[in-house]
Design a protein around this motif. Structure first.
Motif, PDB file in Angstrom:
ATOM      1  N   ASP A   1      50.547  62.136  45.155  1.00  0.00           N
ATOM      2  CA  ASP A   1      50.538  63.053  46.467  1.00  0.00           C
ATOM      3  C   ASP A   1      52.192  63.235  46.598  1.00  0.00           C
ATOM      4  O   ASP A   1      53.276  63.561  47.646  1.00  0.00           O
TER       5      ASP A   1
ATOM      6  N   THR B   1      44.461  48.539  45.567  1.00  0.00           N
ATOM      7  CA  THR B   1      44.227  49.602  46.755  1.00  0.00           C
ATOM      8  C   THR B   1      44.284  49.166  48.264  1.00  0.00           C
ATOM      9  O   THR B   1      42.818  49.204  48.306  1.00  0.00           O
TER      10      THR B   1
ATOM     11  N   GLN C   1      44.338  50.196  51.499  1.00  0.00           N
ATOM     12  CA  GLN C   1      44.150  51.011  52.600  1.00  0.00           C
ATOM     13  C   GLN C   1      42.659  52.502  52.025  1.00  0.00           C
ATOM     14  O   GLN C   1      42.585  52.717  50.846  1.00  0.00           O
ATOM     15  N   VAL C   2      41.485  51.896  52.722  1.00  0.00           N
ATOM     16  CA  VAL C   2      40.226  51.979  52.728  1.00  0.00           C
ATOM     17  C   VAL C   2      40.104  54.034  52.400  1.00  0.00           C
ATOM     18  O   VAL C   2      39.735  55.030  51.628  1.00  0.00           O
ATOM     19  N   ASP C   3      41.135  54.215  52.874  1.00  0.00           N
ATOM     20  CA  ASP C   3      40.701  56.362  53.289  1.00  0.00           C
ATOM     21  C   ASP C   3      41.593  56.889  51.882  1.00  0.00           C
ATOM     22  O   ASP C   3      41.525  57.479  51.496  1.00  0.00           O
ATOM     23  N   ARG C   4      42.412  56.235  50.971  1.00  0.00           N
ATOM     24  CA  ARG C   4      43.693  57.061  50.368  1.00  0.00           C
ATOM     25  C   ARG C   4      42.550  55.885  48.594  1.00  0.00           C
ATOM     26  O   ARG C   4      42.333  56.620  48.127  1.00  0.00           O
ATOM     27  N   LYS C   5      41.523  54.643  49.171  1.00  0.00           N
ATOM     28  CA  LYS C   5      41.263  54.749  48.384  1.00  0.00           C
ATOM     29  C   LYS C   5      39.865  55.442  47.541  1.00  0.00           C
ATOM     30  O   LYS C   5      39.156  56.079  46.771  1.00  0.00           O
ATOM     31  N   GLU C   6      39.577  55.837  49.101  1.00  0.00           N
ATOM     32  CA  GLU C   6      38.492  57.198  48.649  1.00  0.00           C
ATOM     33  C   GLU C   6      38.734  58.668  48.515  1.00  0.00           C
ATOM     34  O   GLU C   6      37.929  58.819  47.853  1.00  0.00           O
ATOM     35  N   GLU C   7      39.756  58.892  48.982  1.00  0.00           N
ATOM     36  CA  GLU C   7      40.502  60.288  48.493  1.00  0.00           C
ATOM     37  C   GLU C   7      40.871  59.863  46.381  1.00  0.00           C
ATOM     38  O   GLU C   7      40.406  60.745  46.039  1.00  0.00           O
TER      39      GLU C   7
ATOM     40  N   ASN D   1      37.241  60.205  44.822  1.00  0.00           N
ATOM     41  CA  ASN D   1      36.728  61.374  44.982  1.00  0.00           C
ATOM     42  C   ASN D   1      37.408  62.708  44.459  1.00  0.00           C
ATOM     43  O   ASN D   1      37.238  63.936  44.341  1.00  0.00           O
ATOM     44  N   THR D   2      38.537  61.743  43.648  1.00  0.00           N
ATOM     45  CA  THR D   2      39.635  62.773  42.800  1.00  0.00           C
ATOM     46  C   THR D   2      39.094  63.574  41.698  1.00  0.00           C
ATOM     47  O   THR D   2      37.979  63.038  40.813  1.00  0.00           O
TER      48      THR D   2
END
Length: 352
Positions: free
Chosen positions: A60, A116, A118-124, A127-128
């Motif tokens: 990002d 990682t 951060q849960v949100d970043r890991k999910e991001e 899902n990539t």
């Protein structure tokens, strides 16, 4: 675990018994279905994974990242798993896609996800979607030939995009990357926000400019590099970054625990730092116009520095030192100027 479905058109190659499909697969599914076969791939180089992980984690950033297509082999008869109407390949639970090319990228993803928090970043990341090519009908020898063909003919993309497409100053990129990578360098300390370090209050070892000069001296024997040197760094960026990571680990392991403390040690001064870098350049670096490399057992030469007296009381340094901020509470011994020639001779006479 459920079946994974991948959409794409299968194109036949070499008649009707072999084919290839280009598709998209998200990271979550990828990590469930991949399989590495050491008879096809080269061994995993685990020293590379942290660098790859850091590169992927910059997805990002303003520049972004580039990951070539992952390449797999589907070992089963395609007829029972590919729907001609929906143009969809079904990969049942438990079935694996054998990796032909991309094992380090996959392991780098696993490394990143493991670290990682951060849960949100890991999910991001999970899902990539990534591009994949899947071959069908390949025998073992065919898979090896595809691997060899890819790795023999493709030009490798650097982990930090330091290619001709990146217009940033290569040494500034290298200095920032090695600082982010090297725990030893972070512990020694680098000042990025100011052009100088106020001694003796600060025990930081380098400024970013001095670290740049140190690396230039180490790799090329001079404080600033030319265009040819820049190209060498770009062509060998990953190898140089891994080398510097290990180099600073070894170096700061044998130096005093707070080498930037100028009340006790001479190491925090630019003149001696450049002398050390130039000394090690001559001792360990193998350089010509087309390649930059180092002795296979270069660590031995670096470890010699651990036998040297780096204290401010070392009589060998006294002819080149003065008392800075004399008669104050902040007085300390410093070198008369930033010239390294005399100090280099001291090191060579004592260590060679």
């Amino acid at each position: 675990m459920f079946d994974i479905k991948l959409k794409g058109l299968v194109n036949l190659i070499n008649g009707n018994d072999k084919g290839v499909m280009t598709t998209q697969i998200n990271v979550r599914d990828l990590l469930e279905v991949y399989k590495i076969d050491n008879s096809v791939n080269r061994d995993i180089n685990y020293a590379r994974l942290q660098n790859i992980s850091k590169y992927i984690d910059s997805y990002d950033s303003n520049i972004g990242i580039f990951l070539p297509s992952l390449v797999f082999s589907f070992s089963e008869d395609i007829e029972g798993y590919y729907n001609m109407t929906t143009k969809e390949l079904r990969v049942p639970s438990g079935m694996k896609l054998k990796v032909i090319d991309g094992q380090h990228r996959i392991k780098g993803l696993e490394y990143l996800l493991r670290d990682t928090k951060q849960v949100d970043r890991k999910e991001e990341v999970l899902n990539t979607t990534l591009t994949a090519q899947i071959y069908f009908g390949l025998k073992d020898d065919d898979q090896k030939n595809v691997f060899v063909d890819i790795n023999s003919n493709a030009k490798r993309v650097s982990m930090s995009l330091v290619t001709k497409y990146d217009t940033r100053d290569i040494m500034r990129v290298l200095v920032r990357d090695i600082y982010n990578l090297s725990n030893a360098l972070q512990t020694a300390g680098v000042e990025f926000n100011k052009s100088r370090i106020v001694k003796p209050n600060s025990v930081l070892f380098f400024t970013s400019a001095r670290l740049t000069s140190f690396i230039a001296f180490l790799l090329f024997g001079k404080p600033k590099i030319n265009k040819k040197n820049e190209e060498l760094v770009k062509e060998n960026y990953d190898e140089i970054l891994a080398f510097l990571d290990k180099f600073f680990t070894v170096l700061f392991d044998i130096l005093p625990s707070v080498p930037g403390d100028v009340r006790k040690y001479t190491l925090g001064h630019e003149a001696l730092q450049n002398a050390i870098a130039f000394y090690l350049h001559k001792a360990i670096i193998l350089e010509n116009e087309k390649i930059l490399t180092w002795l296979p057992e270069w660590e031995f030469e670096v470890e010699k520095l651990g036998e040297f007296d780096w204290s401010t009381g070392n009589h060998l340094f006294q002819p080149y030192m003065i008392m800075s901020r004399a008669n104050t509470n902040h007085q300390f011994k410093a070198f008369i100027d930033n010239k390294y020639d005399n100090l280099l001779r001291v090191l060579e006479e004592e260590l060679l």
